[in-house]
Motif scaffolding. Structure first.
Motif, mmCIF file in Angstrom:
data_model
loop_
_atom_site.group_PDB
_atom_site.id
_atom_site.type_symbol
_atom_site.label_atom_id
_atom_site.label_comp_id
_atom_site.label_asym_id
_atom_site.label_seq_id
_atom_site.Cartn_x
_atom_site.Cartn_y
_atom_site.Cartn_z
ATOM 1 N N ASP A 450 0.853 -1.187 0.000
ATOM 2 C CA ASP A 450 0.000 0.000 0.000
ATOM 3 C C ASP A 450 0.892 1.241 0.000
ATOM 4 O O ASP A 450 1.682 1.455 0.920
ATOM 5 N N THR A 518 -6.491 4.451 -2.473
ATOM 6 C CA THR A 518 -6.011 3.098 -2.168
ATOM 7 C C THR A 518 -6.637 2.069 -3.113
ATOM 8 O O THR A 518 -7.662 1.447 -2.795
ATOM 9 N N LEU A 520 -6.524 -1.096 -3.744
ATOM 10 C CA LEU A 520 -6.072 -2.405 -3.287
ATOM 11 C C LEU A 520 -6.411 -3.499 -4.282
ATOM 12 O O LEU A 520 -5.615 -4.420 -4.507
ATOM 13 N N VAL A 547 0.999 -9.274 1.136
ATOM 14 C CA VAL A 547 0.191 -8.075 0.979
ATOM 15 C C VAL A 547 0.289 -7.235 2.250
ATOM 16 O O VAL A 547 -0.052 -7.696 3.345
ATOM 17 N N THR A 549 -1.207 -3.999 3.847
ATOM 18 C CA THR A 549 -2.314 -3.065 3.652
ATOM 19 C C THR A 549 -3.184 -2.992 4.898
ATOM 20 O O THR A 549 -3.106 -3.863 5.773
ATOM 21 N N GLY A 553 -9.532 -0.443 0.763
ATOM 22 C CA GLY A 553 -9.454 0.025 -0.609
ATOM 23 C C GLY A 553 -10.678 0.836 -0.966
ATOM 24 O O GLY A 553 -11.791 0.549 -0.521
ATOM 25 N N LEU A 567 -13.276 -6.724 -3.965
ATOM 26 C CA LEU A 567 -12.079 -7.191 -3.259
ATOM 27 C C LEU A 567 -12.243 -8.645 -2.826
ATOM 28 O O LEU A 567 -11.332 -9.464 -2.997
ATOM 29 N N ALA A 598 -8.870 -6.079 6.339
ATOM 30 C CA ALA A 598 -7.690 -6.871 5.966
ATOM 31 C C ALA A 598 -7.795 -8.290 6.531
ATOM 32 O O ALA A 598 -7.406 -9.262 5.877
#
Length: 631
Positions: A450, A518, A520, A547, A549, A553, A567, A598
């Motif tokens: 990120d 963001t 993502l 990943v 982050t 996102g 996502l 996340a």
């Protein structure tokens, strides 16, 4: 004179290349030379032209050479006829006290490079075959030629070459005409052409012979050593090999110039040959003065092209946001980061330094029984070829990799009942055993990071860069590839393509900026694309996507989908991709407003999940080690 060789004295131009070759002939302690240049610049011609001038042979090593052909092998016919083991010498035996020449050295297989590194380090070649050990001296001058456009050379192998020369084609039309005329004359009548250069070749022979004798009288003074050390420190070289090489090179330069004393000019000329491939690119002075031919000029335009795109993508997103509550928190973070924004409407980007790197612990996939091709130094795997460590035998006939010791042991109890037929031992089909070999395979580590505005808080990006840099340094030792995908603004970009180059990785990490929205979803998609592409090139790779982050996102790939729903769809597809391991490092702040997206993503991808309030590079390493160790 051997009419098959183009005369050394007939080569027009390329004085640095010719000088470097002569220096190694005069003083083999220099440690060889690597010649990098465009196609058709007389690299191979110059190396082969040395042969008539010296009392050494030019032993050429083909790119397709096998391990047995390089180090030596058992002569099967003599072994079976005589009843005792006979060794057939390899290229390393023939190269002893001679010149070992490798054209396109940067394209050699990794396991061949490992052998050359080991032998060049101690001057001995040790052979372990069929339970029998054998060793012999193998002290040679290593000469390599390459074209960097076709691939880089491993840093550790690059450092083994004493000298380095970078050459280009002649630009002067008159000189190019002279080169053509000489070549036409050579091809028309080689014997006559070579005879026309006999006097010049004789002078070169005398020059080399006299310089060798003069080498015995040269004494290096304390002032000479201080000058050498000073230049090495200025070049910011790693280790002490550069110091040793410069000393030996300066002695050879003085000897060729007819002197037994070393002066400052000799040392400065030695620095030109010995430091070019060893200096660290982090040294600003060296970059400005001597790095005009490096990769930096090629990479800067890419960075300049990419920056405007990122700035366009970072436009304010109040009207586009589908989740106002999440966007309020995100907008709050952006407002905090944009307090010093001088011009409203213009996106702000920040650049953070690379954090302190650290020593890595061993990590990687556990060994499995899958048979793989390929090379590396990370994870043990069964070998599908005849390369690798011999671990045990099998009766299954797959690749004709005969295990002589096991075969003889299997046949031995039955020799009393079998006719010898003039052989020392009678071996039948049912006695044949083949080797099962094990070797190490490279891993691919893809960091999806990120790079939005929220990463500027609490020095998160500094620590992230430090962890990636540490893994990159370890990657070239273990032959892994590391890739860096950063997402910010409206898209994801591969900032660092799969590479083992520490210098290039440092340069790109240092210039990586953060700011904006963001995306993502785009980051995950780009990471998977990179992995799939690399697996097509090398199916034996063991990829892992890491990943980093907070999961929040706010940019979707499809206009008709919300970012969070999209996502999780991507997460489900990644979970179905069984060839990779994944890990999610959650950098979301602790507190009442924690969304936990996340963590949900990690569950969707069946990933290892770790939450941390402060992004610490040592913790990242521990997490990577944990997931890789249990894969």
């Amino acid at each position: 004179m051997n009419q098959n060789y183009y005369p050394f004295s007939a080569i027009i131009g390329q004085e640095a290349m010719k000088k470097a070759l002569l220096l190694n002939v005069v003083n083999p302690k220099i440690g060889g030379v690597l010649i990098n240049g465009e196609k058709g610049t007389a690299k191979s011609t110059a190396v082969r032209a040395l042969s008539p001038l010296i009392d050494k042979k030019i032993v050429e090593m083909p790119l397709s050479i096998s391990e047995d052909r390089l180090v030596g092998s058992i002569d099967m016919e003599k072994t079976l006829e005589g009843g005792s083991v006979y060794f057939e010498e390899g290229v390393l035996k023939k190269a002893d006290q001679n010149i070992l020449y490798v054209d396109e050295v940067n394209l050699l297989q990794d396991y061949i490079i490992d052998i050359l590194l080991d032998v060049s380090a101690n001057g001995m070649n040790r052979i372990e075959r069929e339970g029998v050990s054998f060793s012999h001296q193998s002290d040679f001058i290593l000469v390599g030629t390459m074209n960097r456009e076709e691939g880089e050379l491993r840093p550790h192998f690059l450092d083994r070459f004493g000298l380095y020369v970078n050459i280009q084609g002649e630009k002067d039309p008159r000189v190019r005409v002279e080169i053509l005329k000489n070549r036409h004359a050579y091809e028309e009548n080689r014997q006559v052409f070579c005879q026309s250069f006999r006097d010049q070749e004789t002078k070169f022979k005398g020059l080399i012979s006299e310089a060798k004798e003069r080498m015995k009288q040269i004494i290096v003074t304390e002032e000479n050593l201080q000058k050498i050390i000073s230049l090495c420190l200025q070049a910011n070289v790693m280790g002490h090999r550069a110091d040793l090489v410069m000393e030996q090179t300066a002695k050879a330069i003085a000897a060729l110039n007819g002197r037994i004393e070393i002066n400052d000019q000799d040392i400065e000329e030695a620095a030109f040959f010995a430091l070019m491939h060893r200096q660290k690119e982090r040294s600003p002075q060296q970059q400005e003065e001597e790095n005009t031919d490096s990769q930096e000029p090629e990479e800067e335009p890419e960075q300049r092209e990419n920056q405007p795109e990122l700035e366009d993508d970072d436009a304010p997103s109040e009207e586009e946001n589908p989740h106002p509550e999440q966007d309020e928190e995100k907008q709050s973070e952006k407002d905090d980061n944009n307090k010093e924004q001088p011009k409203p409407g213009k996106p702000q980007t920040e650049n953070f330094e690379i954090g302190q790197d650290f020593k890595l612990k061993d990590f990687g996939h556990r060994s499995d029984r899958r048979v793989r091709r390929g090379q590396g130094k990370r994870t043990n795997s069964r070998s599908a070829s005849k390369s690798g460590r011999y671990i045990f035998t099998t009766m299954q006939r797959k690749n004709n990799d005969l295990a002589l010791d096991a075969t003889i042991r299997a046949a031995a109890p039955f020799q009393g009942q079998r006719k010898s037929n003039g052989m020392a031992i009678n071996i039948r089909e049912e006695d044949i055993r083949e080797k099962v070999r094990q070797k190490k395979i490279a891993n691919l580590l893809v960091f999806v990071v990120d790079a939005s505005g929220s990463m500027g808080a609490n020095q998160r990006m500094v620590e992230t860069k430090g962890a990636i840099m540490s893994l990159l340094k370890d990657a070239y030792v273990k032959r892994d590839k590391i890739c860096l995908v950063a997402f910010r603004g409206e898209e994801a970009q591969v900032l660092l393509p799969p590479t083992r180059s520490v210098e290039r990785g440092y340069k790109l990490l240092e210039n990586m900026e953060i700011g904006g929205k963001t995306p993502l979803n785009a980051g995950l998609t780009k990471g998977i694309q990179v992995i799939k592409s690399e697996l097509k090139k090398a199916p034996e790779l063991m990829p892992m996507m890491i990943v980093i982050t907070d999961g929040k996102g706010n940019v979707s790939l499809a206009d008709d989908k919300k970012p969070k729903a999209e996502l999780f769809e991507i997460g489900e597809k990644i979970r179905e991709f069984k060839q990779i391991n994944t890990m999610v490092i959650d950098i979301e702040k602790q507190g009442m407003m924690r969304f936990g997206i996340a963590k949900e993503l990690a569950g969707m991808m069946n990933s290892e999940y770790r939450a941390m309030d402060e992004l610490n590079s040592d913790k990242i390493l521990t997490m990577v080690e944990s997931i890789r160790g249990t894969a």
